[in-house]
Design an enzyme around this catalytic site. Sequence first.
Site, PDB file in Angstrom:
ATOM      1  N   HIS A 170       1.557 -17.468  20.835  1.00  0.00           N
ATOM      2  CA  HIS A 170       2.741 -17.128  21.626  1.00  0.00           C
ATOM      3  C   HIS A 170       4.039 -17.478  20.916  1.00  0.00           C
ATOM      4  O   HIS A 170       5.094 -17.572  21.546  1.00  0.00           O
ATOM      5  CB  HIS A 170       2.695 -17.821  22.988  1.00  0.00           C
ATOM      6  CG  HIS A 170       1.662 -17.253  23.906  1.00  0.00           C
ATOM      7  ND1 HIS A 170       1.255 -17.866  25.070  1.00  0.00           N
ATOM      8  CD2 HIS A 170       0.934 -16.104  23.833  1.00  0.00           C
ATOM      9  CE1 HIS A 170       0.321 -17.128  25.664  1.00  0.00           C
ATOM     10  NE2 HIS A 170       0.116 -16.060  24.929  1.00  0.00           N
ATOM     11  N   CYS A 227      19.273  -8.544   8.353  1.00  0.00           N
ATOM     12  CA  CYS A 227      19.947  -7.249   8.515  1.00  0.00           C
ATOM     13  C   CYS A 227      21.329  -7.361   9.153  1.00  0.00           C
ATOM     14  O   CYS A 227      22.025  -6.356   9.272  1.00  0.00           O
ATOM     15  CB  CYS A 227      19.067  -6.305   9.335  1.00  0.00           C
ATOM     16  SG  CYS A 227      18.996  -6.690  11.118  1.00  0.00           S
TER      17      CYS A 227
END
Length: 231
Positions: free
Chosen positions: A106, A136
Amino acid sequence: MEKIVILTGAGISAESGLGTFRDEGGLWSQHRIEDVATPEGFARNPALVHEFYNARRIQAAKARPNAAHAALARLQKDFHGKVTLVTQNVDSLHEAAGAQGVIHMHGTLAGALCASCGHRWPAPPEMMVGEPCVACTAPAARPDVVWFGEMPYFMDEIYDHLAEATLFAAIGTSGQVYPAAAFVHEAQHSGARTVELNLDPSSGASSFDNVILGPATETVPRWVEGLLSRR
């Protein structure tokens, strides 16, 4: 060679002060799951989600591993076969106790994830709305945790481990969240013995060959001692 695959859930960290979904007065009781643990909740109110996970990150950083974490690290180190730890928890208490190669299905509070390009990096202590991705630069940083409605990480690897298991143990899990709730059946299909260690029986307790009840800090060290004494 014997191979033990262990799945741990929130119950193993509860005695270190990290609350579960069902604890009264804890972080989870103050919010709806839909608001803080779903992609839709993040889209609606990213500030609330970041506030929630910043608080969880601070809480987890203060927590210390307990006797159950230490026992599993000892089992991994001293067992004559192989021991693989899979956890639903997003804390790092297994590693703090000395465990190696823990599979975090998780995700972890210590990680950040770009919702735009998928890049991952270590999370700062406090994440903010619009925080840019370090790869990015998109303003789309989010906690690197698996929310409801998302696919857990490393599932192919986990199923490979379950297929090789001679013993499967679920510790401190509710037995209500899939796909983890079905791991016991995957292990049994491969011929593994199964055991649940929990404070109270989970919803899937009847599927296990053996059920051991009590606080994790008591039951897990005793169970580990029994496994190691067979050598």
